[in-house]
Every structure is written in C-alpha cells, then in structure tokens.
Scaffold this active site. Structure first.
Site, PDB file in Angstrom:
ATOM      1  N   TYR A  81       1.321  -1.529   0.217  1.00 56.28           N
ATOM      2  CA  TYR A  81       0.253   0.087   0.026  1.00 56.28           C
ATOM      3  C   TYR A  81       0.853   1.531   0.468  1.00 56.28           C
ATOM      4  O   TYR A  81       2.171   0.994   0.865  1.00 56.28           O
ATOM      5  CB  TYR A  81      -0.621   0.427   1.245  1.00 56.28           C
ATOM      6  CG  TYR A  81      -0.302   0.168   2.625  1.00 56.28           C
ATOM      7  CD1 TYR A  81       0.289   1.240   3.212  1.00 56.28           C
ATOM      8  CD2 TYR A  81       0.300  -0.923   2.939  1.00 56.28           C
ATOM      9  CE1 TYR A  81       1.025   1.497   4.266  1.00 56.28           C
ATOM     10  CE2 TYR A  81       1.032  -0.892   4.187  1.00 56.28           C
ATOM     11  CZ  TYR A  81       1.816  -0.349   5.240  1.00 56.28           C
ATOM     12  OH  TYR A  81       2.105   0.374   6.093  1.00 56.28           O
ATOM     13  N   ASP A  93       3.228   6.560   4.776  1.00 56.22           N
ATOM     14  CA  ASP A  93       3.156   5.991   5.128  1.00 56.22           C
ATOM     15  C   ASP A  93       3.167   4.730   3.645  1.00 56.22           C
ATOM     16  O   ASP A  93       1.878   4.943   2.935  1.00 56.22           O
ATOM     17  CB  ASP A  93       3.019   5.039   5.965  1.00 56.22           C
ATOM     18  CG  ASP A  93       3.196   3.173   6.768  1.00 56.22           C
ATOM     19  OD1 ASP A  93       4.862   3.415   5.915  1.00 56.22           O
ATOM     20  OD2 ASP A  93       2.202   2.782   6.885  1.00 56.22           O
ATOM     21  N   PHE A 154      -5.866   4.822  -0.162  1.00 55.95           N
ATOM     22  CA  PHE A 154      -4.988   4.522  -0.003  1.00 55.95           C
ATOM     23  C   PHE A 154      -4.562   3.430  -1.605  1.00 55.95           C
ATOM     24  O   PHE A 154      -5.815   3.055  -1.966  1.00 55.95           O
ATOM     25  CB  PHE A 154      -5.137   2.711   0.988  1.00 55.95           C
ATOM     26  CG  PHE A 154      -4.422   3.587   2.047  1.00 55.95           C
ATOM     27  CD1 PHE A 154      -3.605   2.977   2.868  1.00 55.95           C
ATOM     28  CD2 PHE A 154      -5.968   4.226   3.092  1.00 55.95           C
ATOM     29  CE1 PHE A 154      -2.990   3.327   4.086  1.00 55.95           C
ATOM     30  CE2 PHE A 154      -5.276   4.499   4.394  1.00 55.95           C
ATOM     31  CZ  PHE A 154      -4.060   3.970   4.871  1.00 55.95           C
TER      32      PHE A 154
END
Length: 185
Positions: A81, A93, A154
């Site tokens: 991801y 992230d 995401f």
C-alpha cells in the site's frame, strides 16, 4: 500444486517508532466514544431527528484479475500500500518503501475499518484505490503524521491470501495475470 505459505510479518513495521504501532493496533482503531450528552429539562419540544447520510469507503478498482478465490472476512492477506492525505497529497506511509507488505486478518479489527471493508472481494494481484473518511480511519484524534479528521487515500495491492496458491488466480485453467507472493514488484 502445492499450497503457497505466506510469510508472517509483524503489524508494526520495524523502521517506525514504537508509538506508531497504534495505527494497526486493534485497540486503537475503534471509533472514539461519542461525547456524553446531558439532557436538560426544557419546556419546548425537541426538534425531529435529522437523517444523516452515513459516510462510506469509496473504492476504485485499478487492476482486476479473474480468480476462483477472492478475499473474504477472516482471511489472512498480504497487502502492499501507499497512504496519502486527501487534503494535501502528502504520503504518510508506504509498504512499497520497505519492500514488505502488511499481513493481517481482514475483518477482525486489526487495521482501520476502511481497510476491513475496502479490501474484501479482491483477487491476488488486484489493485484498488480506497478513499477513507475519518469515521473509517482514525477519526478526530489523529495518529502520528496523520492529522485528526483526515480523509485518507490508499493505493492497495493484494499480493497474497494465506492458504490460496496460484490455482486461486485465473479462470481455474492455470495461472492468471497479476502479482503473486514471491514476484518482484
């Protein structure tokens, strides 16, 4: 055909500070309790309740494969991801940067609710974009580099379903297209 065994990884990526584990910790992904409301005596009648539209996870399939076995609640899956903030586009992230997918059991509260709902019905190799409102993410409290009230984006890719080998991908007549555990990205 042999069953493909997926490596088990920790929910806390090793390069992150120990406090960052809360992003994936089940106790930290539940929505915060609503503030308590005290009723006060009033002589005027209460207004009728307002019907609110509940927020939901918005998903867009980017790559799809034909398979005989899709992800379901209770499956242990491995997902690559990249997470960004909708408001700024800033990346907070990405498992791709670590070259290590996140492995968890979907539908068990081990990740945010937006993932538990948004990663269902996917084949190995499928890529899906999820737009997750705060109610399905981290709510108003914020977490690490994610400000409170953030809508998250995401880009996800299912790279494995535990116990499902390559026979689960394709039309049942052989190998399908897309990523499999062990393939290079």
């Amino acid at each position: 055909m042999s069953n493909l065994q997926l490596p088990t990884t920790t929910i806390t990526p090793p390069h992150l500070p120990s406090s960052y584990h809360q992003i994936y910790h089940p106790a930290c992904v539940s929505p915060s309790p609503p503030p308590s409301s005290q009723s006060s005596p009033s002589s005027s009648p209460s207004p009728p309740p307002t019907l609110a539209t509940s927020p939901s996870v918005e998903s867009t399939d980017l790559t799809t494969n034909t398979c005989t076995r899709r992800t379901t609640a209770g499956d242990t899956i491995s997902v690559h991801y990249r997470g960004t903030l909708l408001s700024t586009g800033a990346e907070f992230d990405a498992s791709y940067n670590r070259n290590q997918p996140l492995t968890f059991t979907v539908g068990q509260g081990q990740v945010i609710k937006g993932w538990d709902e948004g990663l269902l019905e996917m084949c190995v190799g499928d890529k899906r974009k999820l737009v997750i409102p705060p109610e399905f993410g981290y709510g108003e409290r914020g977490m690490g580099p994610i400000p409170g009230g953030s809508t998250l984006v995401f880009e996800t890719e299912v790279v494995g379903i535990e116990g499902v080998g390559s026979e689960g991908v394709g039309d049942g007549e052989g190998e399908g297209e897309g990523m499999h555990v062990g393939d290079e990205l």
